[in-house]
Design a protein around this motif. Structure first.
Motif, PDB file in Angstrom:
ATOM      1  N   PHE A 121       0.866  -0.991  -0.046  1.00  0.00           N
ATOM      2  CA  PHE A 121      -0.088   0.157   0.199  1.00  0.00           C
ATOM      3  C   PHE A 121       0.822   1.075  -0.096  1.00  0.00           C
ATOM      4  N   ARG A 122       0.079   2.258  -0.436  1.00  0.00           N
ATOM      5  CA  ARG A 122       0.988   3.625  -0.522  1.00  0.00           C
ATOM      6  C   ARG A 122       0.008   4.695   0.415  1.00  0.00           C
ATOM      7  N   ILE A 123       0.656   5.407   1.285  1.00  0.00           N
ATOM      8  CA  ILE A 123      -0.051   5.942   2.244  1.00  0.00           C
ATOM      9  C   ILE A 123       0.362   7.655   1.704  1.00  0.00           C
ATOM     10  N   GLU A 124      -0.421   7.992   1.669  1.00  0.00           N
ATOM     11  CA  GLU A 124       0.418   9.584   1.670  1.00  0.00           C
ATOM     12  C   GLU A 124       0.083  10.303   2.324  1.00  0.00           C
ATOM     13  N   ALA A 125       0.280  10.955   3.355  1.00  0.00           N
ATOM     14  CA  ALA A 125       0.110  12.118   4.481  1.00  0.00           C
ATOM     15  C   ALA A 125       1.309  13.584   3.895  1.00  0.00           C
ATOM     16  N   GLY A 126       0.867  13.749   3.122  1.00  0.00           N
ATOM     17  CA  GLY A 126       1.765  15.363   3.092  1.00  0.00           C
ATOM     18  C   GLY A 126       2.926  14.795   2.712  1.00  0.00           C
ATOM     19  N   GLU A 127       3.923  15.525   3.436  1.00  0.00           N
ATOM     20  CA  GLU A 127       5.520  14.690   3.918  1.00  0.00           C
ATOM     21  C   GLU A 127       5.667  14.168   3.678  1.00  0.00           C
ATOM     22  N   THR A 128       5.115  12.704   4.409  1.00  0.00           N
ATOM     23  CA  THR A 128       5.001  11.914   5.027  1.00  0.00           C
ATOM     24  C   THR A 128       4.880  10.419   4.144  1.00  0.00           C
ATOM     25  N   VAL A 129       5.205   9.792   3.511  1.00  0.00           N
ATOM     26  CA  VAL A 129       4.768   8.556   2.579  1.00  0.00           C
ATOM     27  C   VAL A 129       5.365   6.911   2.958  1.00  0.00           C
ATOM     28  N   LEU A 130       4.673   6.526   3.098  1.00  0.00           N
ATOM     29  CA  LEU A 130       4.927   5.233   3.876  1.00  0.00           C
ATOM     30  C   LEU A 130       4.035   4.204   2.733  1.00  0.00           C
ATOM     31  N   SER A 131       5.278   3.031   2.485  1.00  0.00           N
ATOM     32  CA  SER A 131       5.225   1.811   2.054  1.00  0.00           C
ATOM     33  C   SER A 131       4.758   0.461   2.480  1.00  0.00           C
ATOM     34  N   ALA A 132       3.107  -0.062   3.198  1.00  0.00           N
ATOM     35  CA  ALA A 132       3.646  -0.726   4.277  1.00  0.00           C
ATOM     36  C   ALA A 132       2.723  -2.140   3.569  1.00  0.00           C
ATOM     37  N   ARG A 133       2.870  -3.157   3.975  1.00  0.00           N
ATOM     38  CA  ARG A 133       2.512  -4.649   3.261  1.00  0.00           C
ATOM     39  C   ARG A 133       0.392  -4.647   3.622  1.00  0.00           C
ATOM     40  N   GLY A 134       0.706  -4.599   5.044  1.00  0.00           N
ATOM     41  CA  GLY A 134      -0.870  -4.174   5.379  1.00  0.00           C
ATOM     42  C   GLY A 134      -1.212  -2.702   6.626  1.00  0.00           C
ATOM     43  N   LEU A 135      -2.314  -2.890   6.604  1.00  0.00           N
ATOM     44  CA  LEU A 135      -3.011  -1.864   6.585  1.00  0.00           C
ATOM     45  C   LEU A 135      -4.050  -2.380   7.627  1.00  0.00           C
ATOM     46  N   ILE A 136      -3.584  -1.227   8.891  1.00  0.00           N
ATOM     47  CA  ILE A 136      -4.350  -1.480  10.649  1.00  0.00           C
ATOM     48  C   ILE A 136      -4.789  -0.148  10.267  1.00  0.00           C
ATOM     49  N   ASN A 137      -6.569   0.143  10.045  1.00  0.00           N
ATOM     50  CA  ASN A 137      -7.380   1.453   9.927  1.00  0.00           C
ATOM     51  C   ASN A 137      -8.157   1.411  11.274  1.00  0.00           C
ATOM     52  N   ALA A 138      -7.843   2.521  11.863  1.00  0.00           N
ATOM     53  CA  ALA A 138      -8.471   2.627  13.164  1.00  0.00           C
ATOM     54  C   ALA A 138      -8.632   4.670  13.818  1.00  0.00           C
ATOM     55  N   THR A 139      -9.356   4.996  12.339  1.00  0.00           N
ATOM     56  CA  THR A 139      -9.853   6.766  12.796  1.00  0.00           C
ATOM     57  C   THR A 139     -11.017   6.936  13.026  1.00  0.00           C
TER      58      THR A 139
END
Length: 360
Positions: A121-139
């Motif tokens: 997954f590509r997670i875009e958060a402004g200047e923070t960008v993550l590449s992760a195999r798994g995602l736990i969403n707790a928003t």
């Protein structure tokens, strides 16, 4: 050029559910900032609790359950007295919890979009960008207040606000207030406001009050109802229809004042109030929508998780896993929306997600 941080698992949100997930990831031997990264949009620890109205104390919340591995007490007093303001005590507890288990949450970081570029997954958060195999969403839901649309809403000359905007009853003194909603927050705010000014209470359904705390059977029935809905891909429903509203001493006093004389839902909003189909009308200066929240999942839109009816088909032991994409777990969605549900769901989500990732 933005650097992309690679990690195994991204945890989005650091409220009760997110911290529970972080704890169980840590217990599983994963290292924060290496094997998993935690992101949170709030400026400080505390999740949505830090934004709640000041009159909400530990005696009026449903209950704040312990996070795994650490008993809930107010870290300032060493106890959990009922008079302590929830918006102060719970954030202190969360801050101490993060420190105890070295859960280094990156904040304030707002995730704008998540895209699936399998196997990552590509997670875009402004200047923070993550590449992760798994995602736990707790928003959670706090950033997604729900206000239903009624004809004439744009004509109302008074003020409309949502539970999220509420701070104190005193600001409504001398005004005519319509409170809309049949949940726990609705009756709590109705009680407070009715002590300083005139109120009208409106709900879609006839509220059901109970004299005592509901037992384990009612609690399980409520969770089972919501779990059944999300497993079938339906939007999560309210549990109040199963559990009812606890008739506390405060609400008994409100009933005696006449504040709990409920009216059915109006059909339209006018410039100076509301009107029903039979022509009856009530004038108002304020309409307070205590109509709940929806899951804050807009950043997951590119994943196309929702079905035609707006729900998401969930599976797994505690219905935290997205059936169409087992690399995604949603905490705080459906049966894991309560504080105790979030704790159990955090453990289940971590166990199932690690099994999925390890099998690929």
């Amino acid at each position: 050029m933005v650097d992309v941080i690679e990690t195994d698992i991204a945890v989005i949100g650091a409220g009760q559910a997110g911290l529970s997930a972080g704890y169980h990831l840590h217990r599983a031997g994963l290292q924060v900032e290496e094997d998993f990264v935690m992101l949170d949009r709030s400026p400080a620890p505390g999740g949505a609790w830090q934004f709640r109205w000041p009159s909400l104390t530990l005696s009026t919340v449903n209950r704040v359950h312990d996070l795994p591995g650490m008993e809930f007490v107010d870290t300032l007093t060493g106890e959990a007295p009922e008079s302590v303001v929830a918006a102060e005590a719970v954030p202190r507890y969360y801050r101490a919890y993060e420190a105890k288990f070295d859960l280094r949450v990156r904040r304030p970081v707002t995730v704008n979009v998540v895209c699936d570029r399998e196997p990552r997954f590509r997670i875009e958060a402004g200047e923070t960008v993550l590449s992760a195999r798994g995602l736990i969403n707790a928003t959670g839901t706090w950033e997604k207040p729900f206000i239903p649309h009624y004809r004439g809403a744009e004509l109302f000359a008074g003020r409309q606000l949502h539970t999220k905007d509420y701070r104190t009853a005193d600001e409504f003194a001398g005004e005519r207030v319509i409170v809309v909603g049949g949940g726990i927050s609705a009756v709590q705010l109705l009680d407070e406001i009715s002590q300083v000014t005139s109120t009208t209470w409106v709900t879609r359904r006839e509220p059901e009050f109970r004299e005592a705390n509901f037992g384990p059977d009612a609690g399980r029935a409520a969770v089972a109802m919501v779990e059944d809905r999300v497993r079938r891909g339906l939007p999560p429903g309210s549990v109040v229809s199963v559990t009812g509203l606890l008739l506390t001493d405060r609400l008994k006093a409100a009933r005696d004042r006449g504040a709990l004389n409920r009216l059915p839902m109006f059909s339209q909003i006018t410039s100076n109030g509301v009107r029903w189909e039979d022509g009856t009308s009530v004038n108002a200066d304020v309409i307070l929508w205590a109509t709940g929240f929806r899951s804050a999942l807009d950043h997951l839109a590119p994943l196309r998780l929702r079905g035609p009816g707006g729900g998401i088909v969930m599976d797994g032991r505690l219905a935290t896993r997205v059936a169409a994409n087992p690399r995604v777990h949603l905490l705080g969605y459906g049966p894991s929306a309560s504080t105790i549900g979030a704790n159990r769901a955090g453990r289940a989500a971590v166990t199932e997600l690690l099994d999925t990732l390890n099998s690929n």
